[in-house]
Scaffold this motif. Sequence first.
Motif, mmCIF file in Angstrom:
data_model
loop_
_atom_site.group_PDB
_atom_site.id
_atom_site.type_symbol
_atom_site.label_atom_id
_atom_site.label_comp_id
_atom_site.label_asym_id
_atom_site.label_seq_id
_atom_site.Cartn_x
_atom_site.Cartn_y
_atom_site.Cartn_z
ATOM 1 N N ARG A 50 1.192 -1.114 -0.004
ATOM 2 C CA ARG A 50 0.191 -0.035 -0.275
ATOM 3 C C ARG A 50 0.891 1.397 -0.130
ATOM 4 O O ARG A 50 2.079 1.249 0.518
ATOM 5 C CB ARG A 50 -0.476 -0.327 0.929
ATOM 6 N N ASN A 51 0.880 2.538 -0.910
ATOM 7 C CA ASN A 51 1.140 3.519 -0.857
ATOM 8 C C ASN A 51 0.870 4.215 -0.024
ATOM 9 O O ASN A 51 -0.609 4.198 0.168
ATOM 10 C CB ASN A 51 0.780 4.227 -1.832
ATOM 11 N N PRO A 52 1.199 4.912 1.681
ATOM 12 C CA PRO A 52 1.046 5.373 3.342
ATOM 13 C C PRO A 52 0.336 6.704 3.164
ATOM 14 O O PRO A 52 -0.333 6.465 3.622
ATOM 15 C CB PRO A 52 2.539 5.713 3.687
ATOM 16 N N LEU A 53 0.540 7.503 1.450
ATOM 17 C CA LEU A 53 0.223 8.326 0.930
ATOM 18 C C LEU A 53 -1.319 8.494 0.854
ATOM 19 O O LEU A 53 -2.408 9.372 0.890
ATOM 20 C CB LEU A 53 0.932 9.505 -0.315
ATOM 21 N N GLU A 54 -1.990 7.012 0.629
ATOM 22 C CA GLU A 54 -3.045 6.656 0.284
ATOM 23 C C GLU A 54 -3.590 6.805 2.009
ATOM 24 O O GLU A 54 -5.229 8.378 2.642
ATOM 25 C CB GLU A 54 -3.627 5.680 0.747
ATOM 26 N N TYR A 55 -3.817 6.767 3.113
ATOM 27 C CA TYR A 55 -3.463 7.410 4.669
ATOM 28 C C TYR A 55 -3.630 8.715 4.882
ATOM 29 O O TYR A 55 -4.434 9.457 5.655
ATOM 30 C CB TYR A 55 -3.122 6.646 5.839
ATOM 31 N N MET A 56 -2.445 9.255 4.571
ATOM 32 C CA MET A 56 -1.563 10.601 4.130
ATOM 33 C C MET A 56 -3.086 11.867 3.688
ATOM 34 O O MET A 56 -3.142 12.987 3.873
ATOM 35 C CB MET A 56 -0.715 11.608 4.630
ATOM 36 N N PHE A 57 -3.097 11.617 1.975
ATOM 37 C CA PHE A 57 -3.516 12.664 1.465
ATOM 38 C C PHE A 57 -4.464 13.321 1.646
ATOM 39 O O PHE A 57 -4.225 14.773 1.362
ATOM 40 C CB PHE A 57 -4.583 11.526 0.396
ATOM 41 N N THR A 58 -5.853 13.322 2.273
ATOM 42 C CA THR A 58 -7.110 14.157 2.499
ATOM 43 C C THR A 58 -5.996 14.948 3.723
ATOM 44 O O THR A 58 -6.616 15.994 3.588
ATOM 45 C CB THR A 58 -8.030 13.220 3.168
ATOM 46 N N GLU A 59 -5.248 14.700 4.754
ATOM 47 C CA GLU A 59 -4.513 15.481 5.454
ATOM 48 C C GLU A 59 -3.916 16.731 5.078
ATOM 49 O O GLU A 59 -3.616 17.887 5.625
ATOM 50 C CB GLU A 59 -4.455 14.782 7.029
ATOM 51 N N LEU A 60 -2.879 15.671 4.300
ATOM 52 C CA LEU A 60 -1.613 16.464 3.498
ATOM 53 C C LEU A 60 -2.618 17.672 2.728
ATOM 54 O O LEU A 60 -2.302 18.991 2.286
ATOM 55 C CB LEU A 60 -1.239 15.958 2.597
ATOM 56 N N LYS A 61 -3.653 17.809 2.168
ATOM 57 C CA LYS A 61 -4.769 18.329 0.981
ATOM 58 C C LYS A 61 -5.653 19.634 2.236
ATOM 59 O O LYS A 61 -5.122 20.535 1.590
ATOM 60 C CB LYS A 61 -5.613 17.496 0.957
ATOM 61 N N GLU A 62 -5.965 19.270 2.752
ATOM 62 C CA GLU A 62 -6.166 20.561 3.945
ATOM 63 C C GLU A 62 -5.534 21.256 4.371
ATOM 64 O O GLU A 62 -5.708 22.179 5.154
ATOM 65 C CB GLU A 62 -6.931 18.966 5.244
ATOM 66 N N ALA A 63 -4.184 20.402 4.771
ATOM 67 C CA ALA A 63 -3.338 21.380 5.608
ATOM 68 C C ALA A 63 -2.589 22.704 4.368
ATOM 69 O O ALA A 63 -2.121 23.860 4.531
ATOM 70 C CB ALA A 63 -2.065 20.676 5.270
ATOM 71 N N TRP A 64 -2.653 22.081 3.153
ATOM 72 C CA TRP A 64 -2.331 22.858 1.759
ATOM 73 C C TRP A 64 -3.363 23.585 2.270
ATOM 74 O O TRP A 64 -2.461 25.274 1.353
ATOM 75 C CB TRP A 64 -2.369 21.880 0.773
ATOM 76 N N GLY A 65 -4.642 23.939 1.818
ATOM 77 C CA GLY A 65 -5.277 24.637 1.696
ATOM 78 C C GLY A 65 -5.836 25.208 0.072
ATOM 79 O O GLY A 65 -6.011 24.272 -0.857
ATOM 80 N N ASN A 66 -6.045 26.563 0.017
ATOM 81 C CA ASN A 66 -6.439 26.603 -1.023
ATOM 82 C C ASN A 66 -5.356 27.013 -2.045
ATOM 83 O O ASN A 66 -5.669 27.927 -3.694
ATOM 84 C CB ASN A 66 -8.222 27.371 -1.337
ATOM 85 N N ASP A 67 -3.923 27.671 -1.597
ATOM 86 C CA ASP A 67 -3.212 27.557 -2.264
ATOM 87 C C ASP A 67 -3.416 27.238 -3.640
ATOM 88 O O ASP A 67 -2.558 26.127 -3.686
ATOM 89 C CB ASP A 67 -2.412 28.514 -0.849
ATOM 90 N N ALA A 68 -3.085 27.834 -4.748
ATOM 91 C CA ALA A 68 -1.943 27.507 -6.425
ATOM 92 C C ALA A 68 -1.027 26.927 -5.616
ATOM 93 O O ALA A 68 -1.019 26.118 -6.507
ATOM 94 C CB ALA A 68 -2.368 28.568 -7.070
ATOM 95 N N VAL A 69 -0.101 27.693 -5.212
ATOM 96 C CA VAL A 69 1.487 27.531 -5.122
ATOM 97 C C VAL A 69 1.902 27.956 -3.669
ATOM 98 O O VAL A 69 1.159 28.807 -3.310
ATOM 99 C CB VAL A 69 2.654 27.633 -5.956
ATOM 100 N N LYS A 70 2.683 26.664 -2.909
ATOM 101 C CA LYS A 70 3.189 27.678 -1.807
ATOM 102 C C LYS A 70 4.669 27.118 -1.725
ATOM 103 O O LYS A 70 5.497 27.105 -2.834
ATOM 104 C CB LYS A 70 3.263 26.622 -0.976
ATOM 105 N N ASP A 71 5.796 28.488 -1.313
ATOM 106 C CA ASP A 71 6.954 28.107 -1.360
ATOM 107 C C ASP A 71 7.414 27.666 -0.419
ATOM 108 O O ASP A 71 6.924 26.900 0.044
ATOM 109 C CB ASP A 71 7.583 30.114 -0.737
ATOM 110 N N VAL A 72 8.341 26.246 -0.697
ATOM 111 C CA VAL A 72 9.438 25.937 -0.626
ATOM 112 C C VAL A 72 10.597 25.788 -0.494
ATOM 113 O O VAL A 72 11.176 26.272 -1.419
ATOM 114 C CB VAL A 72 9.302 23.926 -1.434
ATOM 115 N N HIS A 73 10.902 25.250 0.565
ATOM 116 C CA HIS A 73 12.746 25.452 1.399
ATOM 117 C C HIS A 73 13.075 24.684 1.662
ATOM 118 O O HIS A 73 12.662 23.888 2.857
ATOM 119 C CB HIS A 73 12.361 27.221 1.898
#
Length: 243
Positions: free
Chosen positions: A211-234
């Motif tokens: 199984r891909n563990p992102l299956e369990y985390m996808f919704t949480e990651l998506k909610e954390a990301w929010g509605n931003d089209a892009v985010k700055d990454v460092h």
Amino acid sequence: MKDNFSTQAADYAIYRPTYPQELYDYLFSLVKGKSAAWDCATGNGQVARILAQEFENVYATDISEKQLGQALKLPNITYQVESSDQTQVPDQSFDLITVAQAIHWFNFDAFYSEVKRTLKPDGILAVIGYGLMFIDKKVDKSVHKLYQDILGKYWDTERRYIEENYKTIPFPFEEITAPHFQIKTSWTFNQLIGYLNTWSALQHYKKANERNPLEYMFTELKEAWGNDAVKDVHFPILLRIGK
């Protein structure tokens, strides 16, 4: 040396971050000659293609033929399937040797012996890497949950060298104190997911659990990301330079 990246070689070429030009300019400023460079564990040739802009010839090696298959072919780059401790080149061949995001997988003594054999007397060795990225508090919290809580036991033991910022690797060279650099980029949410899928621990998890563990985390990651089209990454850059 372990080959943890052949399976996801195509994704690696697409989603892995690239180093800033300021880092390369700094390395080039330290090198007296520019006839030949060796990019060890070149992967998809990300570093080699930049070296090729400055050096007459670039020798780029990796143990993964699939990774090399993703590399940009240029007339002054020679790609070769070889390990980090045995190259088919004469003594004192290189003005610069680079190894990016890979030395933690090496047999240090064997690699350093080959460095000392193939590096010119005034040549430079640059050990480069990057740590875990920073995006924002919400996304970072979810990514750390994936990194530590879900994938913790699936990381190879060598990952600790990155967590320790390469400060604990043996380094038997005259060291040059380097400035701090960062990788700065912008991602969409899909780019984040693409990058996470390149993690070696995630591939180990998939193999062990089917199984891909992102299956369990996808919704949480998506909610954390929010509605931003892009985010700055460092990404903090890890750097050891010696001669």
